[in-house]
Design a protein around this motif. Structure first.
Motif, PDB file in Angstrom:
ATOM      1  N   GLN A  11       0.842  -1.189   0.000  1.00 41.22           N
ATOM      2  CA  GLN A  11       0.000   0.000   0.000  1.00 41.22           C
ATOM      3  C   GLN A  11       0.883   1.248   0.000  1.00 41.22           C
ATOM      4  O   GLN A  11       2.048   1.182   0.408  1.00 41.22           O
ATOM      5  N   PRO A  12       0.353   2.375  -0.474  1.00 44.71           N
ATOM      6  CA  PRO A  12       1.141   3.608  -0.417  1.00 44.71           C
ATOM      7  C   PRO A  12       1.398   3.976   1.041  1.00 44.71           C
ATOM      8  O   PRO A  12       0.556   3.752   1.913  1.00 44.71           O
ATOM      9  N   ILE A  13       2.561   4.545   1.308  1.00 44.83           N
ATOM     10  CA  ILE A  13       2.888   4.945   2.671  1.00 44.83           C
ATOM     11  C   ILE A  13       2.261   6.303   2.974  1.00 44.83           C
ATOM     12  O   ILE A  13       2.088   7.128   2.078  1.00 44.83           O
ATOM     13  N   SER A  14       1.885   6.502   4.225  1.00 47.02           N
ATOM     14  CA  SER A  14       1.379   7.794   4.692  1.00 47.02           C
ATOM     15  C   SER A  14       1.832   7.970   6.130  1.00 47.02           C
ATOM     16  O   SER A  14       2.147   6.990   6.822  1.00 47.02           O
ATOM     17  N   LEU A  94      10.540  -0.295  -0.728  1.00 49.13           N
ATOM     18  CA  LEU A  94       9.534  -1.086  -0.020  1.00 49.13           C
ATOM     19  C   LEU A  94       9.852  -1.081   1.467  1.00 49.13           C
ATOM     20  O   LEU A  94      11.003  -1.277   1.866  1.00 49.13           O
ATOM     21  N   VAL A  95       8.830  -0.855   2.288  1.00 45.33           N
ATOM     22  CA  VAL A  95       8.957  -0.815   3.738  1.00 45.33           C
ATOM     23  C   VAL A  95       7.995  -1.858   4.305  1.00 45.33           C
ATOM     24  O   VAL A  95       6.791  -1.776   4.064  1.00 45.33           O
ATOM     25  N   ILE A  96       8.519  -2.835   5.027  1.00 43.67           N
ATOM     26  CA  ILE A  96       7.692  -3.893   5.615  1.00 43.67           C
ATOM     27  C   ILE A  96       7.829  -3.821   7.129  1.00 43.67           C
ATOM     28  O   ILE A  96       8.947  -3.805   7.658  1.00 43.67           O
ATOM     29  N   VAL A  97       6.702  -3.771   7.827  1.00 47.97           N
ATOM     30  CA  VAL A  97       6.685  -3.658   9.283  1.00 47.97           C
ATOM     31  C   VAL A  97       5.650  -4.614   9.854  1.00 47.97           C
ATOM     32  O   VAL A  97       4.781  -5.121   9.132  1.00 47.97           O
ATOM     33  N   ALA A  98       5.740  -4.843  11.153  1.00 45.23           N
ATOM     34  CA  ALA A  98       4.745  -5.680  11.839  1.00 45.23           C
ATOM     35  C   ALA A  98       4.655  -5.238  13.293  1.00 45.23           C
ATOM     36  O   ALA A  98       5.664  -4.831  13.878  1.00 45.23           O
ATOM     37  N   LEU A 109       2.775  -5.698   7.373  1.00 41.41           N
ATOM     38  CA  LEU A 109       2.206  -4.723   6.449  1.00 41.41           C
ATOM     39  C   LEU A 109       3.317  -4.282   5.512  1.00 41.41           C
ATOM     40  O   LEU A 109       4.479  -4.198   5.927  1.00 41.41           O
ATOM     41  N   ALA A 110       2.987  -3.968   4.283  1.00 40.35           N
ATOM     42  CA  ALA A 110       3.979  -3.492   3.319  1.00 40.35           C
ATOM     43  C   ALA A 110       3.542  -2.132   2.780  1.00 40.35           C
ATOM     44  O   ALA A 110       2.389  -1.955   2.396  1.00 40.35           O
ATOM     45  N   PHE A 111       4.481  -1.198   2.767  1.00 45.62           N
ATOM     46  CA  PHE A 111       4.261   0.138   2.237  1.00 45.62           C
ATOM     47  C   PHE A 111       5.293   0.394   1.146  1.00 45.62           C
ATOM     48  O   PHE A 111       6.411  -0.115   1.211  1.00 45.62           O
ATOM     49  N   GLU A 112       4.926   1.228   0.174  1.00 46.05           N
ATOM     50  CA  GLU A 112       5.891   1.664  -0.819  1.00 46.05           C
ATOM     51  C   GLU A 112       6.030   3.174  -0.724  1.00 46.05           C
ATOM     52  O   GLU A 112       5.039   3.898  -0.771  1.00 46.05           O
ATOM     53  N   THR A 113       7.265   3.636  -0.592  1.00 44.65           N
ATOM     54  CA  THR A 113       7.522   5.068  -0.554  1.00 44.65           C
ATOM     55  C   THR A 113       7.633   5.598  -1.983  1.00 44.65           C
ATOM     56  O   THR A 113       7.773   4.832  -2.938  1.00 44.65           O
ATOM     57  N   HIS A 127      10.684  -5.177  11.413  1.00 46.06           N
ATOM     58  CA  HIS A 127      10.702  -4.692  10.032  1.00 46.06           C
ATOM     59  C   HIS A 127      11.423  -5.683   9.138  1.00 46.06           C
ATOM     60  O   HIS A 127      12.231  -6.501   9.594  1.00 46.06           O
ATOM     61  N   GLY A 128      11.128  -5.591   7.845  1.00 46.45           N
ATOM     62  CA  GLY A 128      11.846  -6.382   6.855  1.00 46.45           C
ATOM     63  C   GLY A 128      13.201  -5.758   6.589  1.00 46.45           C
ATOM     64  O   GLY A 128      13.509  -4.659   7.062  1.00 46.45           O
ATOM     65  N   VAL A 129      14.000  -6.452   5.823  1.00 48.66           N
ATOM     66  CA  VAL A 129      15.321  -5.924   5.473  1.00 48.66           C
ATOM     67  C   VAL A 129      15.171  -4.790   4.467  1.00 48.66           C
ATOM     68  O   VAL A 129      14.105  -4.605   3.868  1.00 48.66           O
ATOM     69  N   LEU A 130      16.222  -4.037   4.269  1.00 50.45           N
ATOM     70  CA  LEU A 130      16.220  -2.931   3.323  1.00 50.45           C
ATOM     71  C   LEU A 130      15.883  -3.465   1.933  1.00 50.45           C
ATOM     72  O   LEU A 130      16.542  -4.373   1.433  1.00 50.45           O
ATOM     73  N   THR A 131      14.826  -2.896   1.315  1.00 47.97           N
ATOM     74  CA  THR A 131      14.279  -3.467   0.092  1.00 47.97           C
ATOM     75  C   THR A 131      14.050  -2.424  -0.989  1.00 47.97           C
ATOM     76  O   THR A 131      12.919  -1.977  -1.210  1.00 47.97           O
ATOM     77  N   PRO A 132      15.114  -2.035  -1.699  1.00 43.48           N
ATOM     78  CA  PRO A 132      14.880  -1.202  -2.879  1.00 43.48           C
ATOM     79  C   PRO A 132      14.258  -2.051  -3.982  1.00 43.48           C
ATOM     80  O   PRO A 132      14.500  -3.262  -4.054  1.00 43.48           O
ATOM     81  N   LEU A 133      13.446  -1.432  -4.809  1.00 44.55           N
ATOM     82  CA  LEU A 133      12.843  -2.128  -5.946  1.00 44.55           C
ATOM     83  C   LEU A 133      13.529  -1.759  -7.254  1.00 44.55           C
ATOM     84  O   LEU A 133      13.246  -2.368  -8.285  1.00 44.55           O
ATOM     85  N   GLN A 134      14.433  -0.772  -7.209  1.00 50.77           N
ATOM     86  CA  GLN A 134      15.197  -0.351  -8.381  1.00 50.77           C
ATOM     87  C   GLN A 134      16.621  -0.023  -7.952  1.00 50.77           C
ATOM     88  O   GLN A 134      16.856   0.383  -6.810  1.00 50.77           O
ATOM     89  N   ALA A 135      17.544  -0.182  -8.874  1.00 51.85           N
ATOM     90  CA  ALA A 135      18.930   0.206  -8.614  1.00 51.85           C
ATOM     91  C   ALA A 135      19.074   1.702  -8.889  1.00 51.85           C
ATOM     92  O   ALA A 135      18.326   2.250  -9.698  1.00 51.85           O
ATOM     93  N   PRO A 136      19.995   2.386  -8.248  1.00 48.59           N
ATOM     94  CA  PRO A 136      20.879   1.865  -7.215  1.00 48.59           C
ATOM     95  C   PRO A 136      20.187   1.906  -5.856  1.00 48.59           C
ATOM     96  O   PRO A 136      19.441   2.831  -5.571  1.00 48.59           O
ATOM     97  N   GLY A 137      20.425   0.937  -5.037  1.00 50.26           N
ATOM     98  CA  GLY A 137      19.821   0.875  -3.710  1.00 50.26           C
ATOM     99  C   GLY A 137      20.738   1.484  -2.671  1.00 50.26           C
ATOM    100  O   GLY A 137      21.163   0.804  -1.741  1.00 50.26           O
ATOM    101  N   ILE A 138      21.045   2.767  -2.822  1.00 49.57           N
ATOM    102  CA  ILE A 138      21.973   3.438  -1.916  1.00 49.57           C
ATOM    103  C   ILE A 138      21.178   4.295  -0.930  1.00 49.57           C
ATOM    104  O   ILE A 138      20.320   5.089  -1.325  1.00 49.57           O
ATOM    105  N   PHE A 139      21.489   4.127   0.362  1.00 55.10           N
ATOM    106  CA  PHE A 139      20.764   4.801   1.432  1.00 55.10           C
ATOM    107  C   PHE A 139      21.742   5.365   2.458  1.00 55.10           C
ATOM    108  O   PHE A 139      22.753   4.733   2.763  1.00 55.10           O
ATOM    109  N   ALA A 140      21.405   6.529   3.006  1.00 55.24           N
ATOM    110  CA  ALA A 140      22.039   7.000   4.230  1.00 55.24           C
ATOM    111  C   ALA A 140      21.199   6.420   5.370  1.00 55.24           C
ATOM    112  O   ALA A 140      19.962   6.458   5.327  1.00 55.24           O
ATOM    113  N   VAL A 141      21.870   5.848   6.351  1.00 53.33           N
ATOM    114  CA  VAL A 141      21.182   5.227   7.475  1.00 53.33           C
ATOM    115  C   VAL A 141      21.685   5.869   8.762  1.00 53.33           C
ATOM    116  O   VAL A 141      22.895   5.935   8.999  1.00 53.33           O
ATOM    117  N   VAL A 142      20.750   6.373   9.563  1.00 51.81           N
ATOM    118  CA  VAL A 142      21.077   6.959  10.857  1.00 51.81           C
ATOM    119  C   VAL A 142      20.603   5.973  11.909  1.00 51.81           C
ATOM    120  O   VAL A 142      19.401   5.699  12.015  1.00 51.81           O
TER     121      VAL A 142
END
Length: 166
Positions: A11-14, A94-98, A109-113, A127-142
């Motif tokens: 589902q779309p994230i909000s 993709l963001v997966i949480v429970a 639940l699954a959300f897409e940003t 939460h699920g693992v980091l899940t990009p759906l397209q390359a490049p899957g580069i993230f800053a993580v705090v």
């Protein structure tokens, strides 16, 4: 064959839908204030960083993109600190949480940003693992930098399958 109740529909994230699991981050609407001679809008203090001990650190992650439908066999959580994922590309992810149910993940639940959106998981959120759906899957993580265990994993007896709605 996959049973219908094993499917997790994306589902779309909000902000409201994600609130039980963390902070939804985006620069939308009017900024909290203008800075830099009025040329920069500041969206102030949008994530609650929460660490039992240690300190906040910024790391860079490079994750391989995933394909849908995608099996979800494992979820994890970090009991000692929150964790923010900020994409460094023009793609959503993709963001997966429970919810926590007696120390284990409940129904995921699954959300897409969308591009320009990020999230911060509350401390202890499944939460699920980091899940990009397209390359490049580069993230800053705090997240928390410190000693001691800060990872719990739960493996499902039967994996779920994450799919787009039909």
């Amino acid at each position: 064959m996959t049973r219908a109740d094993d499917r997790i529909l994306i589902q779309p994230i909000s902000a409201g839908g994600f609130a039980p699991y963390g902070d939804f981050l985006e620069a939308a609407g009017a900024p909290d204030k203008l800075i830099n001679q009025g040329l920069c809008g500041r969206y102030h203090d949008r994530a609650h960083l929460d660490f039992a001990d240690g300190r906040a650190g910024i790391s860079l992650f490079k994750a391989e993109p995933r394909d849908l439908p995608m099996p979800l066999a494992m979820m994890e959580r970090h009991p000692e600190g929150s964790q923010a994922f900020i994409p460094m590309s023009e793609h959503g992810f993709l963001v997966i949480v429970a919810p926590d149910v007696d120390g284990r993940p409940g129904q995921p639940l699954a959300f897409e940003t969308q591009p320009g959106q990020a999230i911060n998981y509350h401390r202890g959120t499944w939460h699920g693992v980091l899940t990009p759906l397209q390359a490049p899957g580069i993230f800053a993580v705090v997240d928390r930098i410190g000693t001691g265990a800060n990872l719990q994993e739960h493996w499902f007896d039967t994996p779920y399958v994450v799919v787009r709605p039909e």
